[in-house]
Design an enzyme around this catalytic site. Structure first.
Site, PDB file in Angstrom:
ATOM      1  N   SER A  57       0.820  -1.305   0.047  1.00  0.00           N
ATOM      2  CA  SER A  57       0.127   0.092  -0.014  1.00  0.00           C
ATOM      3  C   SER A  57       0.862   1.339  -0.084  1.00  0.00           C
ATOM      4  O   SER A  57       1.995   1.450   0.377  1.00  0.00           O
ATOM      5  CB  SER A  57      -0.627   0.184   1.165  1.00  0.00           C
ATOM      6  OG  SER A  57      -1.643  -1.241   1.483  1.00  0.00           O
TER       7      SER A  57
HETATM    8  N1  SAH Z   1      -0.622  -4.959   4.213  1.00  0.00           N
HETATM    9  C1  SAH Z   1       0.252  -5.268   3.052  1.00  0.00           C
HETATM   10  C2  SAH Z   1      -0.426  -4.950   1.824  1.00  0.00           C
HETATM   11  C3  SAH Z   1      -1.349  -5.923   1.283  1.00  0.00           C
HETATM   12  S1  SAH Z   1      -1.811  -6.172  -0.290  1.00  0.00           S
HETATM   13  C4  SAH Z   1       1.603  -4.393   2.935  1.00  0.00           C
HETATM   14  O1  SAH Z   1       1.949  -3.642   3.956  1.00  0.00           O
HETATM   15  O2  SAH Z   1       2.373  -5.040   2.076  1.00  0.00           O
HETATM   16  C5  SAH Z   1      -3.288  -7.132  -0.015  1.00  0.00           C
HETATM   17  C6  SAH Z   1      -3.116  -8.602   0.219  1.00  0.00           C
HETATM   18  O3  SAH Z   1      -4.113  -9.190   0.617  1.00  0.00           O
HETATM   19  C7  SAH Z   1      -2.416  -9.196  -0.736  1.00  0.00           C
HETATM   20  O4  SAH Z   1      -1.254  -9.894  -0.918  1.00  0.00           O
HETATM   21  C8  SAH Z   1      -3.433 -10.353  -1.159  1.00  0.00           C
HETATM   22  O5  SAH Z   1      -2.671 -11.574  -1.558  1.00  0.00           O
HETATM   23  C9  SAH Z   1      -3.880 -10.625  -0.013  1.00  0.00           C
HETATM   24  N2  SAH Z   1      -5.349 -11.067   0.018  1.00  0.00           N
HETATM   25  C10 SAH Z   1      -6.356 -11.299  -0.744  1.00  0.00           C
HETATM   26  N3  SAH Z   1      -7.399 -11.964  -0.267  1.00  0.00           N
HETATM   27  C11 SAH Z   1      -7.046 -12.339   1.124  1.00  0.00           C
HETATM   28  C12 SAH Z   1      -7.729 -13.405   1.893  1.00  0.00           C
HETATM   29  N4  SAH Z   1      -8.931 -13.889   1.626  1.00  0.00           N
HETATM   30  N5  SAH Z   1      -6.974 -13.633   2.944  1.00  0.00           N
HETATM   31  C13 SAH Z   1      -5.664 -13.133   3.142  1.00  0.00           C
HETATM   32  N6  SAH Z   1      -5.130 -12.392   2.392  1.00  0.00           N
HETATM   33  C14 SAH Z   1      -5.771 -11.719   1.102  1.00  0.00           C
END
Ligand code: SAH
Length: 211
Positions: A57
Site C-alpha cells: 500500500s
Molecule cells: N498490508 C500489505 C498490503 C497488502 S496487499 C503490505 O503492507 O504490504 C493485499 C494482500 O491481501 C495481498 O497480498 C493479497 O494476496 C491478500 N489477500 C487477498 N485476499 C485475501 C484473503 N482472503 N486472505 C488473506 N489475504 C488475502
C-alpha cells in the site's frame, strides 16, 4: 524522496499525527519490504508491486489506517492481507507488548513476509483465507483489512473484542471507502472515514469472486 521527507509530508498533510506512530514510521524501512529493483522508490508515496499481482500500500494509506486503528501497546491485532509485511511491522512495534496475527492467502507472499518479519517476535504470519478471520485466536482488539471487501465479513465482527475496532476498505472491486466499526456492549457502530481508496481485492469466502 528520503524517509524523513516522506514522514514530514505525511505530517504536513495531517495524515500522521500521533507521536509514537510517527516514531515507528521513522524507524521502519519500507525499502526492506520491497523487491531490490524498487528500493529506490521506497519513500515515494505510491503503492508498488511486490509480485504475485499484489501491491504494498501507499505510505499515506498505511498512515491513515494506522492512525484510525488507535493501536494500544497490549493489543491483540488481526491483519488480513500480509502482502509485503510492511504494515504488520508497523503494528508489531505499536503493539510491542501485544501480538499481531497477519493472514495471507498467497503462500509465496506469506513465506517472504515471514522472513522479513522474523525480527519482530510478536508477529505471526498465517497462510489462509483471512476473510474468515482467525477463530482459534479470537477475540481481537483490532482487526484491519488491507484488501478490498465487498462487505464486512460477519466472522470479523464476531471475533472483535468488546471496545475493539475494525478498519477496512469496503465497497466495489475498483473503489472502496475506509470504514470504522466499533463494538460496545455487544453492539456495533459503523461509520465511513470518508477516505476513498482502491485496494487489491480480497479473495476467499467473503471476498470478491474472481471472474
Ligand atoms: N498490508 C500489505 C498490503 C497488502 S496487499 C503490505 O503492507 O504490504 C493485499 C494482500 O491481501 C495481498 O497480498 C493479497 O494476496 C491478500 N489477500 C487477498 N485476499 C485475501 C484473503 N482472503 N486472505 C488473506 N489475504 C488475502
Amino acid at each position: 524522496m528520503e524517509k524523513e521527507a516522506l514522514v514530514k509530508s505525511l505530517k504536513e498533510q495531517g495524515l500522521l499525527q500521533t507521536p509514537r506512530i510517527i516514531r515507528v514510521f521513522l524507524k521502519t524501512e519500507r525499502a526492506d519490504f520491497l523487491p531490490p529493483e524498487l528500493r529506490e522508490s521506497a519513500y515515494e508515496d505510491t503503492p508498488l508491486p511486490i509480485g504475485e499481482g499484489q501491491t504494498i500500500s501507499a505510505p499515506h494509506m498505511v498512515a491513515v489506517m494506522t492512525e484510525a486503528l488507535q493501536v494500544r501497546v497490549n493489543d491483540k491485532i488481526l491483519e488480513i492481507g500480509t502482502g509485503s509485511g510492511y504494515q504488520a511491522a508497523i503494528f508489531a512495534q505499536l503493539a510491542s507488548k501485544g501480538v499481531v496475527f497477519t493472514v495471507e492467502n498467497v503462500e509465496e507472499l506469506a513465506r517472504a513476509a515471514g522472513k522479513k518479519l522474523a525480527r519482530y517476535k510478536n508477529v505471526h504470519v498465517v497462510v489462509g483465507d483471512g476473510s474468515l478471520g482467525l477463530p482459534e485466536q479470537a477475540p481481537f482488539n483490532k482487526i484491519v483489512a488491507t484488501c478490498a471487501c465487498p462487505a464486512t465479513p460477519k466472522p470479523w465482527i464476531e471475533q472483535l473484542a468488546e471496545g475493539g475496532r475494525i478498519i477496512a476498505p469496503v465497497g466495489g472491486p475498483y473503489e472502496q471507502d475506509l470504514i470504522l466499526i466499533e463494538k460496545f456492549n455487544n453492539k456495533t457502530r459503523t461509520q465511513s472515514l470518508g477516505f476513498p481508496c482502491a485496494f487489491v481485492q480480497m479473495r476467499g469466502e467473503y471476498g470478491f469472486q474472481s471472474l
